[in-house]
Design an enzyme around this catalytic site. Structure first.
Site, PDB file in Angstrom:
ATOM      1  N   HIS A 140       4.849   8.509 -10.568  1.00 46.41           N
ATOM      2  CA  HIS A 140       3.703   7.671 -10.213  1.00 46.41           C
ATOM      3  C   HIS A 140       3.115   8.113  -8.878  1.00 46.41           C
ATOM      4  CE1 HIS A 140       2.029   3.480  -9.042  1.00 46.41           C
ATOM      5  NE2 HIS A 140       1.106   4.218  -9.607  1.00 46.41           N
ATOM      6  N   GLU A 152       6.414   7.816  -6.675  1.00 48.70           N
ATOM      7  CA  GLU A 152       7.540   7.030  -7.201  1.00 48.70           C
ATOM      8  C   GLU A 152       8.081   7.787  -8.408  1.00 48.70           C
ATOM      9  OE1 GLU A 152       7.201   2.342  -6.896  1.00 48.70           O
ATOM     10  OE2 GLU A 152       5.460   3.151  -7.914  1.00 48.70           O
ATOM     11  N   ASN A 190       3.818  -1.255  -6.671  1.00 47.95           N
ATOM     12  CA  ASN A 190       2.944  -2.317  -7.179  1.00 47.95           C
ATOM     13  C   ASN A 190       3.618  -3.690  -7.201  1.00 47.95           C
ATOM     14  OD1 ASN A 190       0.436  -1.114  -7.555  1.00 47.95           O
ATOM     15  ND2 ASN A 190       1.189  -0.025  -9.350  1.00 47.95           N
TER      16      ASN A 190
HETATM   17  N1  CAA Z   1      -9.883  12.275  -2.799  1.00 45.56           N
HETATM   18  C1  CAA Z   1      -9.468  13.201  -1.921  1.00 45.56           C
HETATM   19  N2  CAA Z   1      -9.563  13.054  -0.587  1.00 45.56           N
HETATM   20  C2  CAA Z   1     -10.088  11.895  -0.134  1.00 45.56           C
HETATM   21  C3  CAA Z   1     -10.535  10.878  -0.989  1.00 45.56           C
HETATM   22  C4  CAA Z   1     -10.423  11.114  -2.380  1.00 45.56           C
HETATM   23  N3  CAA Z   1     -10.810  10.193  -3.277  1.00 45.56           N
HETATM   24  N4  CAA Z   1     -10.997   9.863  -0.240  1.00 45.56           N
HETATM   25  C5  CAA Z   1     -10.835  10.225   1.044  1.00 45.56           C
HETATM   26  N5  CAA Z   1     -10.278  11.443   1.108  1.00 45.56           N
HETATM   27  C6  CAA Z   1      -9.949  12.195   2.306  1.00 45.56           C
HETATM   28  C7  CAA Z   1     -11.220  12.523   3.018  1.00 45.56           C
HETATM   29  O1  CAA Z   1     -11.726  13.761   2.556  1.00 45.56           O
HETATM   30  C8  CAA Z   1     -10.770  12.553   4.467  1.00 45.56           C
HETATM   31  O2  CAA Z   1     -10.300  13.808   4.853  1.00 45.56           O
HETATM   32  P1  CAA Z   1     -11.224  14.815   5.676  1.00 45.56           P
HETATM   33  O3  CAA Z   1     -12.318  14.022   6.351  1.00 45.56           O
HETATM   34  O4  CAA Z   1     -10.275  15.435   6.632  1.00 45.56           O
HETATM   35  O5  CAA Z   1     -11.732  15.742   4.648  1.00 45.56           O
HETATM   36  C9  CAA Z   1      -9.577  11.636   4.531  1.00 45.56           C
HETATM   37  O6  CAA Z   1      -9.181  11.374   3.188  1.00 45.56           O
HETATM   38  C10 CAA Z   1      -9.947  10.355   5.202  1.00 45.56           C
HETATM   39  O7  CAA Z   1     -11.075   9.826   4.516  1.00 45.56           O
HETATM   40  P2  CAA Z   1     -12.262   9.034   5.205  1.00 45.56           P
HETATM   41  O8  CAA Z   1     -12.399   9.504   6.617  1.00 45.56           O
HETATM   42  O9  CAA Z   1     -13.462   9.125   4.322  1.00 45.56           O
HETATM   43  O10 CAA Z   1     -11.852   7.529   5.140  1.00 45.56           O
HETATM   44  P3  CAA Z   1     -10.516   6.817   5.608  1.00 45.56           P
HETATM   45  O11 CAA Z   1     -10.031   7.353   6.908  1.00 45.56           O
HETATM   46  O12 CAA Z   1     -10.788   5.384   5.467  1.00 45.56           O
HETATM   47  O13 CAA Z   1      -9.437   7.236   4.511  1.00 45.56           O
HETATM   48  C11 CAA Z   1      -8.296   6.619   2.553  1.00 45.56           C
HETATM   49  C12 CAA Z   1      -9.640   6.982   3.151  1.00 45.56           C
HETATM   50  C13 CAA Z   1      -7.352   7.801   2.647  1.00 45.56           C
HETATM   51  C14 CAA Z   1      -8.569   6.294   1.099  1.00 45.56           C
HETATM   52  C15 CAA Z   1      -7.709   5.412   3.372  1.00 45.56           C
HETATM   53  O14 CAA Z   1      -8.650   4.387   3.472  1.00 45.56           O
HETATM   54  C16 CAA Z   1      -6.456   4.843   2.743  1.00 45.56           C
HETATM   55  O15 CAA Z   1      -5.375   5.363   2.914  1.00 45.56           O
HETATM   56  N6  CAA Z   1      -6.625   3.730   2.012  1.00 45.56           N
HETATM   57  C17 CAA Z   1      -5.523   3.093   1.292  1.00 45.56           C
HETATM   58  C18 CAA Z   1      -5.292   3.833   0.012  1.00 45.56           C
HETATM   59  C19 CAA Z   1      -4.190   3.235  -0.780  1.00 45.56           C
HETATM   60  O16 CAA Z   1      -3.564   2.241  -0.436  1.00 45.56           O
HETATM   61  N7  CAA Z   1      -3.941   3.858  -1.913  1.00 45.56           N
HETATM   62  C20 CAA Z   1      -2.961   3.353  -2.846  1.00 45.56           C
HETATM   63  C21 CAA Z   1      -3.687   2.583  -3.878  1.00 45.56           C
HETATM   64  S1  CAA Z   1      -2.552   1.847  -4.992  1.00 45.56           S
HETATM   65  C22 CAA Z   1      -2.209   3.046  -6.068  1.00 45.56           C
HETATM   66  O17 CAA Z   1      -2.735   4.119  -6.098  1.00 45.56           O
HETATM   67  C23 CAA Z   1      -1.147   2.704  -7.041  1.00 45.56           C
HETATM   68  C24 CAA Z   1      -1.531   1.959  -8.208  1.00 45.56           C
HETATM   69  O18 CAA Z   1      -0.829   2.085  -9.196  1.00 45.56           O
HETATM   70  C25 CAA Z   1      -2.629   0.986  -8.286  1.00 45.56           C
END
Ligand code: CAA
Length: 283
Positions: A140, A152, A190
């Protein structure tokens, strides 16, 4: 067995991300989807993210080209005959997933490992439709896959130690941090995340604070990168509801009851970022 050739089934956001990180760490990868449009979109996403990494000087132009050379597309599961690991990342629907695993079990080499990126469905049940349950495992990844470090690794009831070890080594090769998880509803991430998001929605539903203030509370008070309502929109409110239902049903415990407001938003088609509206509006 060392993993060298991977097939990722499903070219959505998760599948494309998994294919990208596998190819970037030197593995030969086939991105598979029976929908040519989705496949094209998935490859474009990978290309765009690699271009951005070159721009940001995280990788060289040469490394980007080599990564793309290791990636190919596939529209038929028959191509799984060449893979020694197949990672399924299609929609969260047991019937769709078991149908794919039944086919993969026939097509894939006898020693191949079949993994699922499911966020909540039981690995044991998926494994049971194959004749190789000891070689079926959960892998995961978190969204966005290229950024998030966690994987995971979920052991079904019959997953062998050998399969677990191969997948743990492979996750490390992808520069991810694996954690070992037993096969119970919501796994670990989750099980903890979704009740928090659900509680944030209850806080809104009960009129205790505004959307923005609830998010600010967790961003500035707990240093979360996104507030819970922003994160819910990012994950998809339908996915959040689905996982809450898996927890509620799986543990038969009222503490996991989904908030009525979450149900109402999903019924309205307010699914978060992907539909243009959830707790926030997106253009
Ligand atoms: N794909 C690839 N890279 C991405 C991206 C994406 N969709 N979104 C953002 N990034 C990268 C950006 O390119 C950026 O890197 P660079 O600027 O160096 O190129 C870096 O991540 C940071 O992005 P931003 O500056 O645009 O924005 P941010 O600092 O707010 O980071 C984030 C974005 C990484 C998404 C951050 O907000 C974060 O960690 N959020 C929480 C995400 C989270 O909790 N994810 C788990 C979700 S639950 C899950 O996935 C499990 C499930 O089963 C539901």
């Amino acid at each position: 067995m060392e993993i060298k050739r991977v097939m990722v089934v499903g070219a959505g956001q998760m599948g494309a991300g998994i294919a990208q990180v596998c190819a970037q760490s030197g593995l030969k990868v086939q991105l598979n989807d029976n929908n040519a449009v989705a496949l094209e979109r998935g490859m474009q996403t990978i290309q765009k993210l690699l271009d951005r990494s070159v721009l940001k000087k995280r990788i060289t132009e040469q490394e980007k080209l080599e990564t793309l050379q290791r990636l190919s597309v596939s529209e038929t599961l028959q191509d799984a005959s060449k893979a020694n690991l197949i990672i399924e990342a299609v929609i969260e629907n047991m019937e769709v997933k078991t149908n794919i695993f039944r086919q993969l079990d026939v097509i894939a080499p006898a020693d191949a490992i079949l993994a699922s990126n499911t966020s909540s469905l039981p690995i044991t049940e998926i494994a049971a439709v194959t004749d190789r349950p000891e070689q079926v495992i959960g892998m995961h990844f978190m969204n966005p896959v290229p950024v998030m470090k966690l994987v995971e690794i979920i052991r079904g009831l019959q997953t062998s130690d050998q399969t677990y070890q191969i997948i743990e080594d492979m996750a490390k090769k992808l520069s991810k941090t694996p954690i070992a998880v037993n096969d119970f509803p919501g796994f670990v991430s989750n099980r903890i995340l979704m009740p928090m998001i659900n509680e944030a929605i209850y806080t809104l539903y009960e009129g205790i604070a505004s959307v923005e203030d609830i998010d600010t509370s967790m961003k500035l008070g707990m240093n979360h990168p996104m507030g819970p309502l922003t994160l819910a929109d990012f994950i998809g409110l339908d996915t959040c509801l689905y996982i809450m239902e898996v927890l509620h049903e799986g543990f038969a415990d009222s503490k996991y009851r989904p908030c009525p407001l979450l149900r109402q938003y999903v019924k309205a088609g307010w699914l978060g970022k992907k539909s243009g509206k959830g707790f926030y509006v997106y253009n």
